[in-house]
Design a protein around this motif. Sequence first.
Motif, PDB file in Angstrom:
ATOM      1  N   LYS A  85      89.548  -5.266 -47.923  1.00 20.92           N
ATOM      2  CA  LYS A  85      88.844  -6.337 -47.216  1.00 20.92           C
ATOM      3  C   LYS A  85      87.378  -5.977 -46.974  1.00 20.92           C
ATOM      4  CE  LYS A  85      93.079  -7.753 -44.824  1.00 20.92           C
ATOM      5  NZ  LYS A  85      93.709  -8.037 -43.514  1.00 20.92           N
ATOM      6  N   LYS A  86      86.573  -7.025 -46.780  1.00 18.39           N
ATOM      7  CA  LYS A  86      85.166  -6.829 -46.427  1.00 18.39           C
ATOM      8  C   LYS A  86      84.645  -8.118 -45.789  1.00 18.39           C
ATOM      9  CE  LYS A  86      83.097  -8.310 -50.816  1.00 18.39           C
ATOM     10  NZ  LYS A  86      82.198  -7.925 -51.931  1.00 18.39           N
ATOM     11  N   ALA A  87      83.486  -8.014 -45.154  1.00  9.96           N
ATOM     12  CA  ALA A  87      82.864  -9.189 -44.556  1.00  9.96           C
ATOM     13  C   ALA A  87      82.304 -10.074 -45.665  1.00  9.96           C
ATOM     14  CB  ALA A  87      81.755  -8.761 -43.603  1.00  9.96           C
ATOM     15  N   GLN A  88      82.622 -11.368 -45.602  1.00 10.56           N
ATOM     16  CA  GLN A  88      82.204 -12.300 -46.638  1.00 10.56           C
ATOM     17  C   GLN A  88      81.705 -13.597 -46.020  1.00 10.56           C
ATOM     18  OE1 GLN A  88      85.389 -12.345 -49.888  1.00 10.56           O
ATOM     19  NE2 GLN A  88      86.353 -11.067 -48.323  1.00 10.56           N
ATOM     20  N   PRO A  89      80.758 -14.280 -46.676  1.00  8.36           N
ATOM     21  CA  PRO A  89      80.244 -15.553 -46.152  1.00  8.36           C
ATOM     22  C   PRO A  89      81.369 -16.570 -45.969  1.00  8.36           C
ATOM     23  CG  PRO A  89      78.869 -14.754 -47.938  1.00  8.36           C
ATOM     24  CD  PRO A  89      80.081 -13.883 -47.920  1.00  8.36           C
TER      25      PRO A  89
ATOM     26  N   HIS B  33      86.964 -24.174 -46.750  1.00  7.53           N
ATOM     27  CA  HIS B  33      86.479 -25.465 -47.212  1.00  7.53           C
ATOM     28  C   HIS B  33      85.160 -25.773 -46.505  1.00  7.53           C
ATOM     29  CE1 HIS B  33      89.968 -26.414 -49.595  1.00  7.53           C
ATOM     30  NE2 HIS B  33      90.765 -26.131 -48.584  1.00  7.53           N
ATOM     31  N   THR B  34      84.380 -26.654 -47.106  1.00 10.10           N
ATOM     32  CA  THR B  34      83.035 -26.940 -46.599  1.00 10.10           C
ATOM     33  C   THR B  34      83.036 -27.354 -45.132  1.00 10.10           C
ATOM     34  OG1 THR B  34      82.382 -27.677 -48.815  1.00 10.10           O
ATOM     35  CG2 THR B  34      80.951 -28.317 -46.981  1.00 10.10           C
ATOM     36  N   SER B  35      83.953 -28.226 -44.754  1.00 11.51           N
ATOM     37  CA  SER B  35      83.993 -28.722 -43.375  1.00 11.51           C
ATOM     38  C   SER B  35      84.332 -27.600 -42.394  1.00 11.51           C
ATOM     39  CB  SER B  35      85.009 -29.854 -43.247  1.00 11.51           C
ATOM     40  OG  SER B  35      86.310 -29.403 -43.632  1.00 11.51           O
ATOM     41  N   VAL B  36      85.279 -26.740 -42.785  1.00  9.90           N
ATOM     42  CA  VAL B  36      85.670 -25.629 -41.919  1.00  9.90           C
ATOM     43  C   VAL B  36      84.545 -24.607 -41.822  1.00  9.90           C
ATOM     44  CG1 VAL B  36      87.313 -23.748 -41.575  1.00  9.90           C
ATOM     45  CG2 VAL B  36      88.100 -25.944 -42.488  1.00  9.90           C
ATOM     46  N   ALA B  37      83.894 -24.339 -42.956  1.00 16.55           N
ATOM     47  CA  ALA B  37      82.784 -23.383 -42.969  1.00 16.55           C
ATOM     48  C   ALA B  37      81.651 -23.872 -42.070  1.00 16.55           C
ATOM     49  CB  ALA B  37      82.287 -23.179 -44.392  1.00 16.55           C
ATOM     50  N   LYS B  38      81.350 -25.177 -42.107  1.00 19.43           N
ATOM     51  CA  LYS B  38      80.284 -25.734 -41.268  1.00 19.43           C
ATOM     52  C   LYS B  38      80.619 -25.585 -39.796  1.00 19.43           C
ATOM     53  CE  LYS B  38      77.545 -29.918 -40.536  1.00 19.43           C
ATOM     54  NZ  LYS B  38      77.634 -29.791 -39.073  1.00 19.43           N
ATOM     55  N   ARG B  39      81.879 -25.843 -39.458  1.00 16.54           N
ATOM     56  CA  ARG B  39      82.306 -25.728 -38.067  1.00 16.54           C
ATOM     57  C   ARG B  39      82.190 -24.286 -37.571  1.00 16.54           C
ATOM     58  NH1 ARG B  39      88.109 -27.607 -37.527  1.00 16.54           N
ATOM     59  NH2 ARG B  39      87.242 -29.153 -38.958  1.00 16.54           N
ATOM     60  N   LEU B  40      82.573 -23.325 -38.436  1.00 13.51           N
ATOM     61  CA  LEU B  40      82.481 -21.913 -38.068  1.00 13.51           C
ATOM     62  C   LEU B  40      81.024 -21.484 -37.875  1.00 13.51           C
ATOM     63  CD1 LEU B  40      85.198 -20.383 -40.422  1.00 13.51           C
ATOM     64  CD2 LEU B  40      85.271 -20.443 -37.927  1.00 13.51           C
ATOM     65  N   LYS B  41      80.131 -21.964 -38.758  1.00 19.64           N
ATOM     66  CA  LYS B  41      78.721 -21.606 -38.659  1.00 19.64           C
ATOM     67  C   LYS B  41      78.100 -22.201 -37.394  1.00 19.64           C
ATOM     68  CE  LYS B  41      76.214 -20.991 -42.310  1.00 19.64           C
ATOM     69  NZ  LYS B  41      75.445 -21.161 -43.574  1.00 19.64           N
ATOM     70  N   ASP B  42      78.546 -23.401 -37.022  1.00 19.24           N
ATOM     71  CA  ASP B  42      78.069 -24.012 -35.787  1.00 19.24           C
ATOM     72  C   ASP B  42      78.490 -23.192 -34.574  1.00 19.24           C
ATOM     73  OD1 ASP B  42      76.913 -26.051 -37.217  1.00 19.24           O
ATOM     74  OD2 ASP B  42      78.569 -27.464 -36.910  1.00 19.24           O
ATOM     75  N   MET B  43      79.616 -22.471 -34.717  1.00 20.93           N
ATOM     76  CA  MET B  43      80.120 -21.626 -33.633  1.00 20.93           C
ATOM     77  C   MET B  43      79.505 -20.230 -33.679  1.00 20.93           C
ATOM     78  SD  MET B  43      84.145 -22.772 -33.912  1.00 20.93           S
ATOM     79  CE  MET B  43      84.700 -21.508 -32.775  1.00 20.93           C
TER      80      MET B  43
ATOM     81  N   TRP C  59      79.627 -18.135 -36.483  1.00 20.99           N
ATOM     82  CA  TRP C  59      80.286 -17.253 -37.454  1.00 20.99           C
ATOM     83  C   TRP C  59      79.644 -17.442 -38.827  1.00 20.99           C
ATOM     84  CZ3 TRP C  59      84.060 -13.779 -36.144  1.00 20.99           C
ATOM     85  CH2 TRP C  59      84.636 -13.917 -34.872  1.00 20.99           C
ATOM     86  N   GLN C  60      78.951 -16.415 -39.307  1.00 22.47           N
ATOM     87  CA  GLN C  60      78.346 -16.459 -40.631  1.00 22.47           C
ATOM     88  C   GLN C  60      79.249 -15.824 -41.687  1.00 22.47           C
ATOM     89  OE1 GLN C  60      75.428 -18.089 -41.124  1.00 22.47           O
ATOM     90  NE2 GLN C  60      75.454 -18.563 -38.917  1.00 22.47           N
ATOM     91  N   THR C  61      80.005 -14.844 -41.263  1.00 18.65           N
ATOM     92  CA  THR C  61      80.909 -14.134 -42.178  1.00 18.65           C
ATOM     93  C   THR C  61      82.275 -13.957 -41.524  1.00 18.65           C
ATOM     94  OG1 THR C  61      80.256 -11.952 -41.347  1.00 18.65           O
ATOM     95  CG2 THR C  61      78.997 -12.855 -43.211  1.00 18.65           C
ATOM     96  N   LEU C  62      83.261 -13.695 -42.357  1.00 17.95           N
ATOM     97  CA  LEU C  62      84.610 -13.366 -41.899  1.00 17.95           C
ATOM     98  C   LEU C  62      85.080 -12.126 -42.644  1.00 17.95           C
ATOM     99  CD1 LEU C  62      86.394 -16.860 -41.797  1.00 17.95           C
ATOM    100  CD2 LEU C  62      85.648 -15.491 -39.832  1.00 17.95           C
TER     101      LEU C  62
END
Length: 222
Positions: free
Chosen positions: A139-143, A149-159, A161-164
């Motif tokens: 495992k590693k940190a990834q964008p 999915h795009t909608s989930v990624a946008k929601r995470l970035k708004d919170m 979270w840039q990487t997981l």
Amino acid sequence: MVAFSFALKAFMLARARTKNFSRALFYALVAFLNYPYFYWYLRLTLPLSEEEKKKVLQEFSKLTGLSLPSSSFCPFCKLEITDALKVSSDGKNVVPKQRPLLCPKCGLRIDACRYCLFFEKDTSQFSLEVPSGRCTVIKKAQPVEELCHTSVAKRLKDMGWQTLYAGIRINDPFSPPENCRSFVFDPAKMLSDRINWMGKERLLLIQIEMSLYSQVSSSGSG
């Protein structure tokens, strides 16, 4: 009547080897309901003599066409690769004796992600091509855009979270990452390419093979 005969054989064998009545009765019940499971798994957990071990290996060879349990067939060209498998150090899984494990005829890498317990196929879209996926161990940190999915990624970035931190992507399941140190054969994935006997029965058979040949080697050196 045949099932009862199987159950009686299982009871007598287990009773003689374990001296435990309730355990022998359990084995008899299993043999009555599913004799192959008793014969090729539970029976192999009982103490076996050297002659019985030899017979077990001979039966395995006759059924599978492999010379020994530590051998494996190449999924593509069906060539037997000898001295290929062993039991993991914790005694729980079948693993390659050495890596890379390559077919000497076609060059297929047998210890590849495609056959690994820790490889998860990407099931998000149907494809006739070899499926990509992710490793659940490396495992590693990834964008977030690469993982969601795009909608989930946008929601995470708004919170914020840039990487997981997640399993790395495997684009070619026939070419494992260079830093892979955790390959374990997955019986279900091997079965998909018509390579059977890779489950707990094979694990016990390899252990029997190893113990038999260690006995032979010890007696020869003595």
